[in-house]
Write a protein that holds these residues in place. Structure first.
Motif, short mmCIF file in Angstrom:
data_model
loop_
_atom_site.label_atom_id
_atom_site.label_comp_id
_atom_site.label_asym_id
_atom_site.label_seq_id
_atom_site.Cartn_x
_atom_site.Cartn_y
_atom_site.Cartn_z
N PRO A 141 31.57 2.12 -0.71
CA PRO A 141 30.67 2.74 -1.71
C PRO A 141 29.21 2.38 -1.47
CG PRO A 141 32.57 1.81 -2.77
CD PRO A 141 32.61 1.29 -1.36
N ARG A 142 28.99 1.13 -1.09
CA ARG A 142 27.59 0.74 -0.86
C ARG A 142 26.97 1.52 0.30
NH1 ARG A 142 29.72 -4.45 -1.99
NH2 ARG A 142 29.80 -4.98 0.24
N ARG A 143 27.78 1.73 1.35
CA ARG A 143 27.26 2.49 2.49
C ARG A 143 27.01 3.95 2.13
NH1 ARG A 143 31.11 0.23 7.39
NH2 ARG A 143 30.14 -1.85 7.55
N LEU A 144 27.90 4.57 1.33
CA LEU A 144 27.70 5.95 0.91
C LEU A 144 26.44 6.10 0.05
CD1 LEU A 144 31.34 7.07 0.08
CD2 LEU A 144 29.95 7.77 2.02
N GLY A 145 26.23 5.14 -0.84
CA GLY A 145 25.03 5.19 -1.68
C GLY A 145 23.75 5.07 -0.86
N PHE A 146 23.78 4.19 0.13
CA PHE A 146 22.62 4.04 0.99
C PHE A 146 22.34 5.30 1.80
CE2 PHE A 146 20.78 2.81 5.09
CZ PHE A 146 19.61 2.22 4.66
N LEU A 147 23.46 5.94 2.25
CA LEU A 147 23.30 7.18 3.02
C LEU A 147 22.68 8.29 2.17
CD1 LEU A 147 23.80 8.75 5.64
CD2 LEU A 147 26.10 9.26 4.79
N HIS A 148 23.13 8.39 0.93
CA HIS A 148 22.58 9.42 0.03
C HIS A 148 21.09 9.19 -0.22
CE1 HIS A 148 26.87 10.21 -1.69
NE2 HIS A 148 26.66 10.80 -0.51
N ILE A 149 20.77 7.92 -0.46
CA ILE A 149 19.34 7.61 -0.72
C ILE A 149 18.50 7.92 0.51
CG2 ILE A 149 17.72 5.74 -1.21
CD1 ILE A 149 19.94 4.47 -2.92
N SER A 150 19.03 7.60 1.69
CA SER A 150 18.29 7.85 2.93
C SER A 150 18.08 9.35 3.14
CB SER A 150 19.05 7.27 4.13
OG SER A 150 19.19 5.87 3.98
N LEU A 151 19.17 10.11 2.91
CA LEU A 151 19.02 11.56 3.05
C LEU A 151 17.99 12.13 2.08
CD1 LEU A 151 22.74 12.66 3.55
CD2 LEU A 151 20.92 12.65 5.26
N PHE A 152 17.97 11.59 0.87
CA PHE A 152 17.00 12.06 -0.13
C PHE A 152 15.58 11.79 0.33
CE2 PHE A 152 14.24 10.85 -3.69
CZ PHE A 152 14.19 12.05 -4.37
N PHE A 153 15.34 10.53 0.81
CA PHE A 153 13.99 10.20 1.26
C PHE A 153 13.60 11.03 2.49
CE2 PHE A 153 14.34 6.40 -1.39
CZ PHE A 153 13.08 6.36 -1.94
N ILE A 154 14.56 11.27 3.38
CA ILE A 154 14.25 12.08 4.57
C ILE A 154 13.87 13.49 4.16
CG2 ILE A 154 15.26 13.14 6.62
CD1 ILE A 154 16.92 10.57 6.96
N CYS A 155 14.62 14.08 3.26
CA CYS A 155 14.30 15.44 2.79
C CYS A 155 12.96 15.46 2.07
CB CYS A 155 15.42 15.94 1.86
SG CYS A 155 16.99 16.23 2.69
N TRP A 156 12.73 14.43 1.30
CA TRP A 156 11.46 14.35 0.54
C TRP A 156 10.26 14.28 1.49
CZ3 TRP A 156 8.21 9.86 -0.56
CH2 TRP A 156 7.21 10.12 -1.52
N VAL A 157 10.40 13.42 2.50
CA VAL A 157 9.34 13.29 3.50
C VAL A 157 9.16 14.60 4.26
CG1 VAL A 157 8.63 12.13 5.62
CG2 VAL A 157 9.57 10.79 3.72
N ALA A 158 10.29 15.24 4.59
CA ALA A 158 10.20 16.51 5.32
C ALA A 158 9.50 17.58 4.49
CB ALA A 158 11.61 16.98 5.71
N LEU A 159 9.82 17.62 3.21
CA LEU A 159 9.14 18.58 2.34
C LEU A 159 7.65 18.32 2.25
CD1 LEU A 159 11.73 18.92 -0.59
CD2 LEU A 159 11.14 20.66 1.10
N ILE A 160 7.30 17.05 2.13
CA ILE A 160 5.87 16.70 2.06
C ILE A 160 5.17 17.07 3.35
CG2 ILE A 160 4.24 14.77 1.94
CD1 ILE A 160 6.10 13.44 -0.05
N CYS A 161 5.82 16.74 4.47
CA CYS A 161 5.21 17.09 5.75
C CYS A 161 5.08 18.61 5.90
CB CYS A 161 6.04 16.52 6.90
SG CYS A 161 5.98 14.71 7.00
#
Length: 778
Positions: free
Chosen positions: A36-56
């Motif tokens: 569960p901890r790894r899945l949560g980290f993966l979700h958060i990472s994907l969110f930040f990556i998408c957020w950064v991509a949108l900003i860029c």
């Protein structure tokens, strides 16, 4: 003891999981909590990556893709760029008297965002600035439309008089301001109007020298960049100074121009002619000293002038020269040695037949010398001399004198005239051309021909521009005209010898006899100066029948003075004089008046005795009728067909810019036409007398029809004249459609929305008249 016997060393032979004891908990994997901890980290990472991509992506969209759009928007909000109009160049006469200059005038503009009740403001302003009923730009409706179409800027009225500006300021309206602008001003009003031309509201040249040299006169606009704060207060500004236009010095002498115009004005009042032209030229240089056209217009108020008033008849229209063209025939025959001044020519009682055409003189002449034949303007003698030369040689001299080609004088809309090549001549054409028929010329060509004879036989291209300069008047030196006895060395480009010096001297002496003993006796003699010339009377051509009119004539005279050392050459053309229509009655007296005044003004020494005024009046008795035009004309259809050989930009083809389609050949000789049903082309002789430039054009007496064209009502009066519709405010497409339906030609200047037009709306004009309309984007 064996180890296998111990309980904790027991081994099981079963391969499955160990059996659980009763009541024991199930076994738990060692890494079960990490998933569960790894899945949560993966979700958060994907969110930040998408957020950064949108900003860029957004940054790229803003900073790369739409960078220029946002910079421009910011600049529009924070900066204002104003175009600073340059000062238009000055037009000087040869003595550096200003003929056209630029002055400052106030214009009224509005900031619509500061106006609460725009309709009321527009109505109040229109009561003050809408002084001309034909000016739609200053009407209340148009002012309100401009106020509603913009937030930051809208013109109310341009370049007003001080009195009008004072009345606008007295209204004390919020959001209404004034601004200084350059305004073209002609200090002598109507003087040389067709030469100078006129300019539009935005200082664009629309006629004459103003149009021909618009790019040189206009200059290069400057720019002012102003930074504004959020409240639109000016923070800073940067300015690039405009480059003023070039100044042009013309060959025109203001005083000689005035003398020519005054004499022509008097002649038209006396003869009630449709129009007239006088050209004064320096035969030794080709410089035009005066070019007068009547009726005329005031370039300070050109909007109320009709197209015929704006046209320069000296270069844009043609007519059959008649007997003045015999100077070409006689000089060519003398140069070719097919005759001499003393040869006796059998004039056959003043009548001969050529290819079925009867050619006759106005008097029953029998045997005349070549000199006497020119004095009496014998048609028979001229035809016989032309036949001796043959078509090819005769045509060569006609071209050498400048007929059939443009002179390239520095004026717009010049025509080359009409002249068929010999291969298209009929059997009688050589005889017709020898006496000035089946050929159409301009007054500029005619005066240049007689100047060629005056200067000793060298053709010098006419010109009206002396020099261009960016200097101020204080640094220039006037080039006052002083008659010269020698040709320039080297000769200018385009100059060439036509006849020998001896032949030219012989023809000048013969021309003097025309004034002393011939058709111009008593009407072209000067006091204290010798003079020579040739009269001409030509019937005008009916474009419908291709036959000569029985009532309309062109009266003309070309002359030089003094005879032995000519200082000036003068051409006078009077169109459709009433009553006596001969050239010696209508045109020769104009030459006498102009030549006498000009020679005295120039200080030319007298070459003959002065005559007391009482004796001079006796010598100036009424002349006898001169040579009458032949009642059996030649092949006029060939002359009409010559129009089709003209270049596309020739004004005789319908539109001086070549923008209008060429009308039929039959319509092109309307310069010699009587009034006719539509659609005749622009013409040299208007179909009906035109009003003076200052007169208001009355409404039509009777309306024959009024077809609707969009929102325009096309009015046609009982004389078949058309009321010019208003094009102001209309797009280009609507203007073209309206003009076409109304039967009017349209000369387009610029693009966008129509801003101004000439003639003014409501003017009654003949069908086919050209309307000049200026379009712009703002």
């Amino acid at each position: 003891m064996q180890l296998t016997q111990l309980p904790f060393f027991r081994q099981s032979n079963r391969t499955g999981p160990p059996a659980q004891r009763p009541g024991a908990l199930p076994a738990r994997p060692v890494n079960a909590g990490l998933v569960p901890r790894r899945l949560g980290f993966l979700h958060i990472s994907l969110f930040f990556i998408c957020w950064v991509a949108l900003i860029c992506g957004r940054l790229i969209w803003l900073q790369v893709v739409h960078y220029k759009d946002f910079v421009d928007r910011a600049a529009r909000q924070q900066q204002r760029t104003f175009e600073v109009a340059p000062r238009r160049g000055v037009l000087y006469d040869r003595n550096l008297h200003e003929l056209a200059m630029t002055v400052l005038a106030d214009s009224v503009y509005a900031v619509p965002s500061e106006i609460s009740d725009r309709e009321a403001t527009a109505a109040a302003l229109a009561k003050v600035v809408h002084t001309d009923p034909t000016d739609r730009f200053t009407s209340a409706h148009q002012i309100a439309a401009r106020l509603n179409a913009s937030r930051n800027f809208a013109w109310i009225a341009r370049k007003l008089d001080p009195a009008e500006i004072a009345r606008v300021k007295a209204l004390n309206l919020k959001g209404i301001y004034t601004q200084k602008e350059f305004k073209r001003f002609y200090p002598n009003s109507q003087l040389a109007a067709q030469v100078l031309g006129y300019v539009g509201t935005d200082d664009n040249g629309l006629g004459g020298m103003e149009r021909k040299f618009d790019r040189d006169l206009h200059g290069v606009p400057g720019r002012m960049l102003t930074a504004l704060d959020a409240r639109r207060h000016v923070l800073d500004s940067q300015e690039r100074e405009p480059d003023p236009g070039e100044n042009l010095v013309l060959t025109i002498d203001e005083n000689i121009q005035f003398m020519a115009e005054r004499a022509l004005e008097s002649a038209l009042e006396r003869t009630h002619a449709l129009n007239g032209t006088v050209v004064v030229q320096d035969p030794q240089t080709g410089q035009i000293l005066a070019l007068a056209v009547r009726p005329t217009f005031n370039p300070n108020d050109f909007r109320h002038a009709t197209t015929s008033l704006l046209k320069n008849h000296a270069v844009s229209d043609v007519y059959e020269p008649g007997s003045t063209f015999k100077l070409v025939t006689y000089s060519a025959a003398l140069e070719q040695k097919v005759t001499n001044p003393d040869e006796v020519i059998d004039c056959q009682g003043g009548k001969m037949e050529l290819a079925g055409r009867i050619i006759h003189d106005s008097h029953p002449n029998f045997k005349l010398t070549t000199t006497q034949a020119l004095w009496e303007s014998s048609d028979v003698a001229a035809v016989k001399l032309a036949l001796r030369m043959g078509p090819d040689k005769f045509t060569q001299y006609i071209h050498d004198y400048g007929f059939g080609s443009r002179s390239n004088v520095e004026l717009p809309a010049e025509t080359r005239g009409l002249l068929q090549p010999p291969r298209r001549w009929s059997g009688s054409s050589i005889g017709s051309i020898a006496i000035g028929q089946e050929v159409a010329v301009t007054p500029i060509q005619l005066v240049t021909m007689v100047s060629t004879i005056a200067n000793g036989g060298v053709y010098l291209p006419p010109h009206i521009l002396m020099r261009r300069t960016d200097k101020t008047a204080g640094k220039l030196r006037p080039a006052a005209f002083h008659p010269q006895g020698e040709l320039p060395d080297p000769l200018p480009e385009g100059a060439h010898r036509v006849i020998s010096t001896m032949t030219a001297a012989q023809v000048r002496k013969m021309m003097e006899g025309v004034v002393l003993y011939g058709t111009a006796k008593g009407v072209a003699q000067l006091n204290g100066y010798t003079s020579g010339g040739k009269t001409g009377t030509a019937q005008k051509i009916d474009v419908l029948t291709h036959r000569y009119s029985k009532t309309k004539y062109i009266a003309s005279f070309v002359g030089i003075a003094p005879v032995n050392n000519p200082a000036i050459s003068v051409a006078v053309v009077i169109d459709s004089p009433e009553g006596n229509h001969y050239g010696n009655v209508n045109a020769a007296p104009v030459f006498r008046e102009v030549a006498q005044e000009v020679l005295e003004y120039l200080g030319v020494p007298h070459d003959t005795n002065l005559t007391p005024p009482t004796e001079l009046a006796k010598n100036q008795a009424a002349p006898e009728p001169e040579d009458a035009p032949s009642e059996h004309p030649g092949d006029l259809d060939a002359l009409f067909a010559a129009v089709n050989d003209l270049p596309a930009d020739d004004p005789l083809r319908g539109g001086s810019n070549g923008q209008q389609p060429a009308p039929s050949a039959a319509s092109e000789l309307a310069s010699n036409a009587e009034p006719a049903p539509p659609p005749p082309p622009p013409h040299a002789a208007p179909a009906a007398p035109v009003p003076a430039a200052e007169e208001k054009i009355p409404p039509p007496a009777a309306v024959a029809s009024a077809p609707k064209v969009g929102d325009h009502s096309i009015v046609v009066d009982a004389q078949n004249r058309i009321g010019v519709p208003s094009f102001v405010g209309e797009p280009l497409r609507i203007a073209i459609e309206t003009a076409g339906t109304a039967g009017l030609a349209l000369q387009i200047v610029g693009s966008g929305i129509a801003r101004e037009q000439v003639p003014a709306p409501g003017s009654m004009v003949p069908p086919g008249t050209e309307v000049v309309v200026r379009f712009s984007r703002q």
